[in-house]
Design a protein around this motif. Structure first.
Motif, mmCIF file in Angstrom:
data_model
loop_
_atom_site.group_PDB
_atom_site.id
_atom_site.type_symbol
_atom_site.label_atom_id
_atom_site.label_comp_id
_atom_site.label_asym_id
_atom_site.label_seq_id
_atom_site.Cartn_x
_atom_site.Cartn_y
_atom_site.Cartn_z
ATOM 1 N N TRP A 96 0.812 -1.209 0.000
ATOM 2 C CA TRP A 96 0.000 0.000 0.000
ATOM 3 C C TRP A 96 0.848 1.261 0.000
ATOM 4 O O TRP A 96 0.565 2.221 0.693
ATOM 5 N N LYS A 97 1.901 1.261 -0.824
ATOM 6 C CA LYS A 97 2.746 2.454 -0.872
ATOM 7 C C LYS A 97 2.070 3.574 -1.659
ATOM 8 O O LYS A 97 2.184 4.741 -1.323
ATOM 9 N N THR A 98 1.373 3.227 -2.727
ATOM 10 C CA THR A 98 0.665 4.224 -3.535
ATOM 11 C C THR A 98 -0.698 3.668 -3.922
ATOM 12 O O THR A 98 -0.943 2.465 -3.828
ATOM 13 N N SER A 99 -1.560 4.533 -4.400
ATOM 14 C CA SER A 99 -2.885 4.094 -4.824
ATOM 15 C C SER A 99 -2.823 3.274 -6.102
ATOM 16 O O SER A 99 -3.806 2.678 -6.511
ATOM 17 N N TYR A 100 -1.632 3.244 -6.730
ATOM 18 C CA TYR A 100 -1.492 2.500 -7.972
ATOM 19 C C TYR A 100 -0.885 1.121 -7.745
ATOM 20 O O TYR A 100 -0.598 0.409 -8.686
ATOM 21 N N ASP A 101 -0.670 0.763 -6.494
ATOM 22 C CA ASP A 101 -0.114 -0.554 -6.213
ATOM 23 C C ASP A 101 -1.113 -1.642 -6.572
ATOM 24 O O ASP A 101 -2.326 -1.440 -6.504
ATOM 25 N N LYS A 102 -0.590 -2.794 -6.956
ATOM 26 C CA LYS A 102 -1.441 -3.893 -7.360
ATOM 27 C C LYS A 102 -1.071 -5.140 -6.581
ATOM 28 O O LYS A 102 0.004 -5.233 -6.004
ATOM 29 N N VAL A 103 -1.980 -6.081 -6.585
ATOM 30 C CA VAL A 103 -1.720 -7.372 -5.970
ATOM 31 C C VAL A 103 -0.826 -8.172 -6.911
ATOM 32 O O VAL A 103 -1.081 -8.251 -8.107
ATOM 33 N N ILE A 104 0.230 -8.751 -6.363
ATOM 34 C CA ILE A 104 1.180 -9.550 -7.140
ATOM 35 C C ILE A 104 0.907 -11.023 -6.869
ATOM 36 O O ILE A 104 0.901 -11.445 -5.706
ATOM 37 N N CYS A 153 -12.010 -11.501 -15.021
ATOM 38 C CA CYS A 153 -12.400 -10.237 -14.432
ATOM 39 C C CYS A 153 -12.394 -10.429 -12.915
ATOM 40 O O CYS A 153 -12.683 -11.538 -12.423
ATOM 41 N N ALA A 154 -12.065 -9.380 -12.178
ATOM 42 C CA ALA A 154 -12.082 -9.463 -10.718
ATOM 43 C C ALA A 154 -12.488 -8.108 -10.160
ATOM 44 O O ALA A 154 -12.437 -7.087 -10.863
ATOM 45 N N SER A 155 -12.909 -8.107 -8.910
ATOM 46 C CA SER A 155 -13.221 -6.846 -8.243
ATOM 47 C C SER A 155 -12.689 -6.901 -6.813
ATOM 48 O O SER A 155 -12.432 -7.983 -6.272
ATOM 49 N N SER A 156 -12.520 -5.728 -6.230
ATOM 50 C CA SER A 156 -12.077 -5.651 -4.840
ATOM 51 C C SER A 156 -12.516 -4.324 -4.249
ATOM 52 O O SER A 156 -12.917 -3.403 -4.970
ATOM 53 N N SER A 157 -12.405 -4.244 -2.936
ATOM 54 C CA SER A 157 -12.674 -3.000 -2.244
ATOM 55 C C SER A 157 -11.339 -2.467 -1.732
ATOM 56 O O SER A 157 -10.827 -2.934 -0.718
ATOM 57 N N ARG A 158 -10.765 -1.510 -2.438
ATOM 58 C CA ARG A 158 -9.457 -0.991 -2.027
ATOM 59 C C ARG A 158 -9.575 -0.182 -0.742
ATOM 60 O O ARG A 158 -8.623 -0.059 0.016
ATOM 61 N N THR A 159 -10.762 0.318 -0.468
ATOM 62 C CA THR A 159 -10.938 1.093 0.767
ATOM 63 C C THR A 159 -10.859 0.200 1.990
ATOM 64 O O THR A 159 -10.661 0.680 3.099
ATOM 65 N N SER A 160 -11.020 -1.114 1.796
ATOM 66 C CA SER A 160 -10.931 -2.039 2.936
ATOM 67 C C SER A 160 -9.488 -2.203 3.394
ATOM 68 O O SER A 160 -9.237 -2.657 4.506
ATOM 69 N N GLY A 161 -8.545 -1.855 2.520
ATOM 70 C CA GLY A 161 -7.139 -1.987 2.875
ATOM 71 C C GLY A 161 -6.570 -3.366 2.601
ATOM 72 O O GLY A 161 -5.369 -3.577 2.698
ATOM 73 N N ASP A 177 -7.610 -5.326 -0.290
ATOM 74 C CA ASP A 177 -7.548 -5.549 -1.737
ATOM 75 C C ASP A 177 -7.749 -7.022 -2.087
ATOM 76 O O ASP A 177 -7.138 -7.529 -3.028
ATOM 77 N N GLU A 178 -8.610 -7.712 -1.340
ATOM 78 C CA GLU A 178 -8.892 -9.118 -1.639
ATOM 79 C C GLU A 178 -9.663 -9.206 -2.949
ATOM 80 O O GLU A 178 -10.646 -8.488 -3.148
ATOM 81 N N GLN A 179 -9.193 -10.079 -3.819
ATOM 82 C CA GLN A 179 -9.733 -10.166 -5.178
ATOM 83 C C GLN A 179 -10.869 -11.194 -5.251
ATOM 84 O O GLN A 179 -10.733 -12.317 -4.774
ATOM 85 N N PHE A 180 -11.947 -10.785 -5.892
ATOM 86 C CA PHE A 180 -13.065 -11.695 -6.152
ATOM 87 C C PHE A 180 -13.139 -11.877 -7.662
ATOM 88 O O PHE A 180 -13.364 -10.906 -8.405
ATOM 89 N N PHE A 181 -12.942 -13.108 -8.107
ATOM 90 C CA PHE A 181 -12.812 -13.389 -9.521
ATOM 91 C C PHE A 181 -14.106 -13.892 -10.143
ATOM 92 O O PHE A 181 -14.914 -14.557 -9.491
ATOM 93 N N GLY A 182 -14.260 -13.578 -11.427
ATOM 94 C CA GLY A 182 -15.315 -14.167 -12.219
ATOM 95 C C GLY A 182 -14.905 -15.558 -12.667
ATOM 96 O O GLY A 182 -13.793 -16.012 -12.378
ATOM 97 N N PRO A 183 -15.763 -16.258 -13.396
ATOM 98 C CA PRO A 183 -15.488 -17.634 -13.804
ATOM 99 C C PRO A 183 -14.502 -17.753 -14.965
ATOM 100 O O PRO A 183 -14.063 -18.854 -15.278
ATOM 101 N N GLY A 184 -14.166 -16.630 -15.591
ATOM 102 C CA GLY A 184 -13.197 -16.671 -16.685
ATOM 103 C C GLY A 184 -13.844 -16.791 -18.058
ATOM 104 O O GLY A 184 -14.951 -17.307 -18.202
ATOM 105 N N THR A 185 -13.135 -16.282 -19.047
ATOM 106 C CA THR A 185 -13.511 -16.421 -20.461
ATOM 107 C C THR A 185 -12.341 -17.067 -21.183
ATOM 108 O O THR A 185 -11.251 -16.496 -21.217
ATOM 109 N N ARG A 186 -12.573 -18.267 -21.709
ATOM 110 C CA ARG A 186 -11.500 -18.958 -22.429
ATOM 111 C C ARG A 186 -11.544 -18.509 -23.888
ATOM 112 O O ARG A 186 -12.482 -18.829 -24.619
ATOM 113 N N LEU A 187 -10.543 -17.748 -24.286
ATOM 114 C CA LEU A 187 -10.456 -17.227 -25.646
ATOM 115 C C LEU A 187 -9.510 -18.096 -26.464
ATOM 116 O O LEU A 187 -8.366 -18.309 -26.073
#
Lengths: 113, 114
Positions: A94-102, B91-99, B101-111
């Motif tokens: 959480w260093k910047t708002s642009y950080d991502k999960v690795i 595709c995934a979503s998360s709540s960054r305000t929660s601190g 950043d836990e990712q919730f994923f969709g089922p995927g699209t196999r292209l």
């Protein structure tokens, strides 16, 4: 550049055996997450560890975050065929708002009945 | 109720075509993502939108263009498809305000690009 390594890459064990999967990095993370991905589906979050040295248990799964918050382990007791899947660790900073999960490259686990 | 959904599940197309993948989340999250998972199962982030603003844009060919009409939707349009674009896109979503950043994923699209 932050990188996560996982070992082993592949693991095939008999039902009832115990196993440990490792996730290592040279970087410090604010939190570390473990996901399990089954074939044909998206990864599903198992647990998030935040504090150095933290241990969390989820039924037969035990997760530990290293004291320095650079590494983590996942231990499965008495593995079941339903534990089969790809286990991914992921680090968040959480260093910047642009950080991502690795994400790490994953450990593919096969539990043979 | 599906938390993160994406369509289509499978997409088979010819090289050179243009295609789109749609994603919707009903979790009330403020951030959405597109990931690409290659044949070796490595999951790599492509784009991220926070409250409809592009915040992460990894080294992705400009043939890939994400669009976020609102916080609950993030679509991916791909122009002039190439063989190397064959992969599973999540595709995934998360709540960054929660601190967390836990990712919730969709089922995927196999292209699959032929």
């Amino acid at each position: 550049t932050q990188l996560l390594e996982q070992s082993p890459q592949f693991l095939s064990i008999q039902e009832g055996e115990n196993l440990t999967v490792y996730c290592n990095s040279s970087s410090v993370f604010s939190s570390l997450q473990w996901y399990r991905q089954e074939p044909g589906e998206g990864p599903v979050l198992l647990v998030t560890v935040v504090t150095g040295g933290e241990v969390k248990k989820l039924k037969r799964l035990t997760f530990q975050f290293g004291d320095a918050r650079k590494d983590s382990s996942l231990h499965i007791t008495a593995a079941q065929p339903g534990d089969t899947g790809l286990y991914l660790c992921a680090g968040a900073s959480w260093k910047t708002s642009y950080d991502k999960v690795i994400f790490g490259p994953g450990t593919s686990l096969s539990v043979i009945p | 109720d599906t938390a993160v959904s994406q369509t289509p599940k499978y997409l088979v197309t010819q090289m050179g075509n243009d295609k789109s993948i749609k994603c919707e989340q009903n979790l009330g999250h403020d951030t959405m993502y597109w990931y690409k998972q290659d044949s070796k199962k490595f999951l790599k982030i492509m784009f991220s939108y926070n409250n409809k603003e592009l915040i992460i844009n990894e080294t992705v060919p400009n043939r890939f263009s994400p669009k976020s009409p609102d916080k609950a939707h993030l679509n991916l349009h791909i122009n002039s498809l190439e063989l190397g674009d064959s992969a599973v896109y999540f595709c995934a979503s998360s709540s960054r305000t929660s601190g967390m950043d836990e990712q919730f994923f969709g089922p995927g699209t196999r292209l699959t690009v032929l």
